[in-house]
Design a protein around this motif. Structure first.
Motif, PDB file in Angstrom:
ATOM      1  N   PRO A 142     -49.688 -30.577   8.849  1.00 59.17           N
ATOM      2  CA  PRO A 142     -50.998 -31.019   8.338  1.00 59.17           C
ATOM      3  C   PRO A 142     -50.896 -31.911   7.106  1.00 59.17           C
ATOM      4  N   GLU A 143     -49.732 -31.936   6.472  1.00 59.01           N
ATOM      5  CA  GLU A 143     -49.565 -32.760   5.275  1.00 59.01           C
ATOM      6  C   GLU A 143     -49.151 -34.197   5.609  1.00 59.01           C
ATOM      7  N   ILE A 144     -48.964 -34.481   6.913  1.00 58.45           N
ATOM      8  CA  ILE A 144     -48.556 -35.816   7.346  1.00 58.45           C
ATOM      9  C   ILE A 144     -49.695 -36.499   8.082  1.00 58.45           C
ATOM     10  N   ASP A 145     -50.015 -37.722   7.686  1.00 58.48           N
ATOM     11  CA  ASP A 145     -50.987 -38.543   8.407  1.00 58.48           C
ATOM     12  C   ASP A 145     -50.213 -39.330   9.463  1.00 58.48           C
ATOM     13  N   PHE A 146     -50.322 -38.911  10.714  1.00 54.80           N
ATOM     14  CA  PHE A 146     -49.517 -39.509  11.773  1.00 54.80           C
ATOM     15  C   PHE A 146     -50.065 -40.852  12.257  1.00 54.80           C
ATOM     16  N   GLY A 147     -51.328 -41.139  11.977  1.00 53.20           N
ATOM     17  CA  GLY A 147     -51.885 -42.413  12.429  1.00 53.20           C
ATOM     18  C   GLY A 147     -51.799 -42.540  13.944  1.00 53.20           C
ATOM     19  N   PRO A 148     -51.218 -43.652  14.455  1.00 47.14           N
ATOM     20  CA  PRO A 148     -51.143 -43.838  15.913  1.00 47.14           C
ATOM     21  C   PRO A 148     -50.001 -43.082  16.581  1.00 47.14           C
ATOM     22  N   PHE A 149     -49.206 -42.370  15.791  1.00 47.90           N
ATOM     23  CA  PHE A 149     -48.013 -41.704  16.329  1.00 47.90           C
ATOM     24  C   PHE A 149     -48.312 -40.251  16.685  1.00 47.90           C
ATOM     25  N   TYR A 150     -47.725 -39.802  17.769  1.00 52.03           N
ATOM     26  CA  TYR A 150     -47.909 -38.423  18.191  1.00 52.03           C
ATOM     27  C   TYR A 150     -46.584 -37.873  18.702  1.00 52.03           C
ATOM     28  N   VAL A 151     -46.379 -36.581  18.495  1.00 55.35           N
ATOM     29  CA  VAL A 151     -45.169 -35.909  18.956  1.00 55.35           C
ATOM     30  C   VAL A 151     -45.448 -35.316  20.330  1.00 55.35           C
ATOM     31  N   THR A 152     -44.555 -35.570  21.271  1.00 55.68           N
ATOM     32  CA  THR A 152     -44.746 -35.061  22.623  1.00 55.68           C
ATOM     33  C   THR A 152     -44.305 -33.596  22.692  1.00 55.68           C
ATOM     34  N   LEU A 187     -40.087 -33.666   2.873  1.00 53.38           N
ATOM     35  CA  LEU A 187     -40.132 -34.977   2.242  1.00 53.38           C
ATOM     36  C   LEU A 187     -39.696 -36.074   3.210  1.00 53.38           C
ATOM     37  N   GLY A 188     -38.575 -35.874   3.903  1.00 55.93           N
ATOM     38  CA  GLY A 188     -38.035 -36.905   4.780  1.00 55.93           C
ATOM     39  C   GLY A 188     -38.963 -37.257   5.920  1.00 55.93           C
ATOM     40  N   ASP A 189     -39.543 -36.252   6.584  1.00 55.94           N
ATOM     41  CA  ASP A 189     -40.447 -36.516   7.705  1.00 55.94           C
ATOM     42  C   ASP A 189     -41.694 -37.257   7.248  1.00 55.94           C
ATOM     43  N   ALA A 190     -42.246 -36.859   6.110  1.00 55.09           N
ATOM     44  CA  ALA A 190     -43.469 -37.484   5.596  1.00 55.09           C
ATOM     45  C   ALA A 190     -43.229 -38.949   5.243  1.00 55.09           C
ATOM     46  N   ILE A 191     -42.100 -39.242   4.595  1.00 57.18           N
ATOM     47  CA  ILE A 191     -41.791 -40.625   4.215  1.00 57.18           C
ATOM     48  C   ILE A 191     -41.544 -41.473   5.459  1.00 57.18           C
ATOM     49  N   GLU A 192     -40.858 -40.917   6.446  1.00 62.24           N
ATOM     50  CA  GLU A 192     -40.563 -41.687   7.650  1.00 62.24           C
ATOM     51  C   GLU A 192     -41.838 -42.086   8.388  1.00 62.24           C
ATOM     52  N   ILE A 193     -42.789 -41.167   8.525  1.00 63.70           N
ATOM     53  CA  ILE A 193     -44.049 -41.491   9.206  1.00 63.70           C
ATOM     54  C   ILE A 193     -44.860 -42.487   8.391  1.00 63.70           C
ATOM     55  N   ALA A 194     -44.846 -42.336   7.072  1.00 60.75           N
ATOM     56  CA  ALA A 194     -45.576 -43.281   6.208  1.00 60.75           C
ATOM     57  C   ALA A 194     -45.024 -44.687   6.367  1.00 60.75           C
ATOM     58  N   ALA A 195     -43.697 -44.815   6.483  1.00 62.56           N
ATOM     59  CA  ALA A 195     -43.074 -46.124   6.673  1.00 62.56           C
ATOM     60  C   ALA A 195     -43.464 -46.722   8.026  1.00 62.56           C
ATOM     61  N   LEU A 196     -43.450 -45.905   9.058  1.00 62.63           N
ATOM     62  CA  LEU A 196     -43.837 -46.380  10.393  1.00 62.63           C
ATOM     63  C   LEU A 196     -45.298 -46.815  10.415  1.00 62.63           C
ATOM     64  N   ARG A 197     -46.163 -46.035   9.762  1.00 71.40           N
ATOM     65  CA  ARG A 197     -47.585 -46.401   9.724  1.00 71.40           C
ATOM     66  C   ARG A 197     -47.779 -47.760   9.073  1.00 71.40           C
ATOM     67  N   GLU A 198     -47.028 -48.025   8.008  1.00 71.42           N
ATOM     68  CA  GLU A 198     -47.161 -49.305   7.299  1.00 71.42           C
ATOM     69  C   GLU A 198     -46.753 -50.472   8.194  1.00 71.42           C
ATOM     70  N   VAL A 199     -45.677 -50.297   8.950  1.00 74.77           N
ATOM     71  CA  VAL A 199     -45.201 -51.369   9.832  1.00 74.77           C
ATOM     72  C   VAL A 199     -46.166 -51.598  10.992  1.00 74.77           C
ATOM     73  N   TYR A 200     -46.751 -50.510  11.511  1.00 70.99           N
ATOM     74  CA  TYR A 200     -47.577 -50.602  12.723  1.00 70.99           C
ATOM     75  C   TYR A 200     -49.078 -50.631  12.431  1.00 70.99           C
ATOM     76  N   LYS A 201     -49.463 -50.812  11.166  1.00 76.04           N
ATOM     77  CA  LYS A 201     -50.869 -50.688  10.782  1.00 76.04           C
ATOM     78  C   LYS A 201     -51.756 -51.777  11.373  1.00 76.04           C
ATOM     79  N   ASP A 202     -51.185 -52.929  11.718  1.00 75.44           N
ATOM     80  CA  ASP A 202     -52.000 -54.032  12.219  1.00 75.44           C
ATOM     81  C   ASP A 202     -52.136 -54.044  13.741  1.00 75.44           C
ATOM     82  N   ASN A 203     -51.614 -53.018  14.408  1.00 74.62           N
ATOM     83  CA  ASN A 203     -51.745 -52.945  15.860  1.00 74.62           C
ATOM     84  C   ASN A 203     -53.195 -52.681  16.265  1.00 74.62           C
TER      85      ASN A 203
END
Length: 287
Positions: free
Chosen positions: A167-177, A101-117
């Motif tokens: 696979p349950e997380i839509d990472f959008g522009p974010f990637y894990v190294t 739950l925590g990881d999915a919500i955190e990425i969703a929040a980041l996607r919302e902030v960075y969606k206009d990039n």
């Protein structure tokens, strides 16, 4: 059950993540006004451009459930307070606990902030919790220490245990190294990074760090340098051992001419034991 890892490993954003692992630790940072640090000739690891803090309050669904709206708000406010634009942030040290739950919500929040990039915008993310566990109240300062070093060295370390993205997380522009990323590209200005720390009680913090001026030398500037030299530093318990060490190194390089001399110099500096006898070689190429 709950948010504790059944496997005993913290695997943020991984397909096999199953919870977090707690540890113990502490971190210390020295904060100083930038002009005072320059005046005193201090070593500046990074510049803290801006920060923000809020609390989920009574919007929390439950004590352990984070609020996506307040995470979005605190990240946006930190970027605004730093007076930068989201597209200049190239790395984010996430809260990344390894919980579904925590990881999915955190990425969703980041996607919302960075969606206009811009469409081609990409941003690396990581979490020190994979290496040392969740250090509870010290986890935020440890994330700050790691990110300051990321900016100082212009290197993003790989995330331990990360093989396949959840696979349950839509990472959008974010990637894990999953491998060391050196000198990640920037279009304009210094490298910047964000750090998130979200308390289980609902307090959310986000900060924006910037690469210090002394570390802003770009790859193009390095390539254009007239003195692209490297110092190979050796040490030993006796003069004879240093000479033998040097011969072994030269023999190794004879058969590994494609190796990066900069990496050799860095590794030897980091591993050097500073014994009584020293020898330094100044080199431009392996040959």
């Amino acid at each position: 059950g709950s948010h504790m890892s059944k496997s005993g490993n913290c695997k943020p954003f991984e397909a096999a993540s199953d919870g977090t692992v707690f540890g113990n630790g502490a971190g210390v940072v020295i904060l100083k006004r930038f002009q005072d640090a320059l005046r005193d000739r201090d070593h500046v690891y990074s510049i803290l451009k801006g920060s923000a803090v809020n609390n989920d309050g009574n919007d929390k669904i439950s004590y352990t459930a984070p609020s996506i709206d307040h995470q979005i708000s605190v990240i946006r406010q930190a970027i605004k307070n730093a007076n930068v634009t989201p597209d200049t942030v190239g790395y984010i040290e996430t809260h990344g606990t390894g919980t579904k739950l925590g990881d999915a919500i955190e990425i969703a929040a980041l996607r919302e902030v960075y969606k206009d990039n811009k469409v081609n915008y990409k941003c690396a993310i990581g979490s020190i919790k994979a290496n040392i566990g969740h250090l509870d109240v010290a986890s935020g300062v440890i994330g700050l220490c790691k990110t300051a070093l990321v900016l100082e060295r212009c290197e993003i370390p790989p995330s331990k245990y990360f093989v396949h993205p959840n696979p349950e997380i839509d990472f959008g522009p974010f990637y894990v190294t999953n491998k060391l990323q050196v000198q990640w590209p920037v279009e304009n200005g210094p490298r910047r990074a964000g750090v998130s720390s979200f308390g289980i009680g609902g307090t959310n913090v986000h900060i924006i760090l910037e690469q210090s001026e002394e570390n802003q030398k770009t790859e193009e500037q390095e390539a254009a340098s007239d003195e692209n030299l490297h110092i190979i530093s050796l040490s030993g318990a006796s003069a004879a051992s240093v000479i033998a060490y040097r011969k072994k190194l030269l023999e190794f390089l004879k058969y590994h001419t494609d190796i990066n001399l900069k990496d050799i110099a860095y590794t030897l500096r980091r591993r050097e034991h500073k014994l009584g006898y020293r020898n330094c070689l100044v080199c431009a190429t392996v040959k």
